[in-house]
Design a protein around this motif. Sequence first.
Motif, mmCIF file in Angstrom:
data_model
loop_
_atom_site.group_PDB
_atom_site.id
_atom_site.type_symbol
_atom_site.label_atom_id
_atom_site.label_comp_id
_atom_site.label_asym_id
_atom_site.label_seq_id
_atom_site.Cartn_x
_atom_site.Cartn_y
_atom_site.Cartn_z
ATOM 1 N N GLU A 109 0.825 -1.195 0.000
ATOM 2 C CA GLU A 109 0.000 0.000 0.000
ATOM 3 C C GLU A 109 0.866 1.255 0.000
ATOM 4 O OE1 GLU A 109 -3.198 -0.030 -0.281
ATOM 5 O OE2 GLU A 109 -3.581 -2.173 0.028
ATOM 6 N N PRO A 110 0.323 2.381 -0.488
ATOM 7 C CA PRO A 110 1.057 3.657 -0.401
ATOM 8 C C PRO A 110 1.380 3.987 1.060
ATOM 9 C CG PRO A 110 -0.766 3.865 -1.941
ATOM 10 C CD PRO A 110 -0.934 2.531 -1.254
ATOM 11 N N HIS B 42 4.142 1.660 -7.812
ATOM 12 C CA HIS B 42 2.755 1.813 -7.366
ATOM 13 C C HIS B 42 1.802 1.333 -8.454
ATOM 14 C CE1 HIS B 42 -0.929 3.511 -5.837
ATOM 15 N NE2 HIS B 42 -0.999 4.412 -6.801
ATOM 16 N N ARG C 51 -2.876 8.440 -7.718
ATOM 17 C CA ARG C 51 -3.134 9.189 -6.490
ATOM 18 C C ARG C 51 -2.179 8.722 -5.401
ATOM 19 N NH1 ARG C 51 -9.556 8.897 -5.469
ATOM 20 N NH2 ARG C 51 -9.023 6.680 -5.587
ATOM 21 N N TRP C 52 -1.243 9.599 -5.051
ATOM 22 C CA TRP C 52 -0.331 9.356 -3.938
ATOM 23 C C TRP C 52 0.031 10.736 -3.420
ATOM 24 C CZ3 TRP C 52 3.249 4.636 -3.646
ATOM 25 C CH2 TRP C 52 3.938 4.616 -2.445
ATOM 26 N N ALA D 291 6.717 6.066 -7.962
ATOM 27 C CA ALA D 291 6.417 7.173 -7.048
ATOM 28 C C ALA D 291 7.647 7.519 -6.225
ATOM 29 C CB ALA D 291 5.267 6.782 -6.117
#
Length: 312
Positions: free
Chosen positions: A135-136, A149, A154-155, A272
């Motif tokens: 998970e982020p 990712h 979306r991060w 990311a």
Amino acid sequence: MLPPRRFLPSLSLLSAFEAAARTGSVTAAAHELGLTQSAVSRQIAALEKQIGVALFLRERQTIRLTIAGDTYAREVREALRRISSASLNLRANPAGGTLNLAILPFFGSRWLAPRLPRFIAAHPGMTVNLITRLEPFEFRFDTLDAAIHFGEARWPGAVLTFLMQEEVVPVGAPELIRRLNIAGEKDLLQAPLLHLNTRPDAWETWLRARNVTFDALHGMLLDQFVTMVEAASAGLGIALLPQFLIARELEAGQLVPVVDQGAMRSGDYFLACPPERASYPPLAAFRDWLLLEIAQEMEIAREIKIARERVA
């Protein structure tokens, strides 16, 4: 900017406190650190005096962390771990060039790891450390430089570089498909379906895209793609799997597509990283290599597809 010196205890004081907190004993901490009991006791007392907080409750010959001491011990332990890790990385590669990369387990083992030797060969002296993350996470609270990712772009707070699309395809063991006489999408409703707990609605999304109506879907739940591949290969059910990550099973005939033209885009892969690490030389080199590797692979896949269509 560093905080005032009075809030930065020496490593010797912190090490003594951490060892005593972890072992619950001044004697054990002293043995571990190669010091006398009195030396460890003096260091703990000096730390308490410096920060102005009682860290232990002394009860005869035993010690017990206070509530504040317990919280502090956890944070100090993590800080010491990070310092140790940084020192180990520097010792392993004194010229610098260490990249700490978070990976998705199946992508990392199936796609990235077999190709990494080419990156290492092209960048001698660089070290890539791989850490599994599903998970982020908050980069500012971790020692990782970047992460692979999957999902939506979306991060919060991270710089995202698009890598590639993912397409999933329903596959199963040939014997299971024959036994269940699966000839089309609707037949899947009577087949055992394998579900991934991180993508719980994958089958629902795929069936709706194929205009198949259903009430409820049941089947085995798994927590890793690698386990799902093995389960599908063993004939335990039909699985939706990333097509590019199961090339070996498809080529060997262990898994076969259940229906024609069943591939569906399921999401995208990104690299990311926190903004302050975007220009970090090892990361920049890895990013350039990764994009080139993907582009070359996509070009090869396109040429193979064209060749097959000509034969057909």
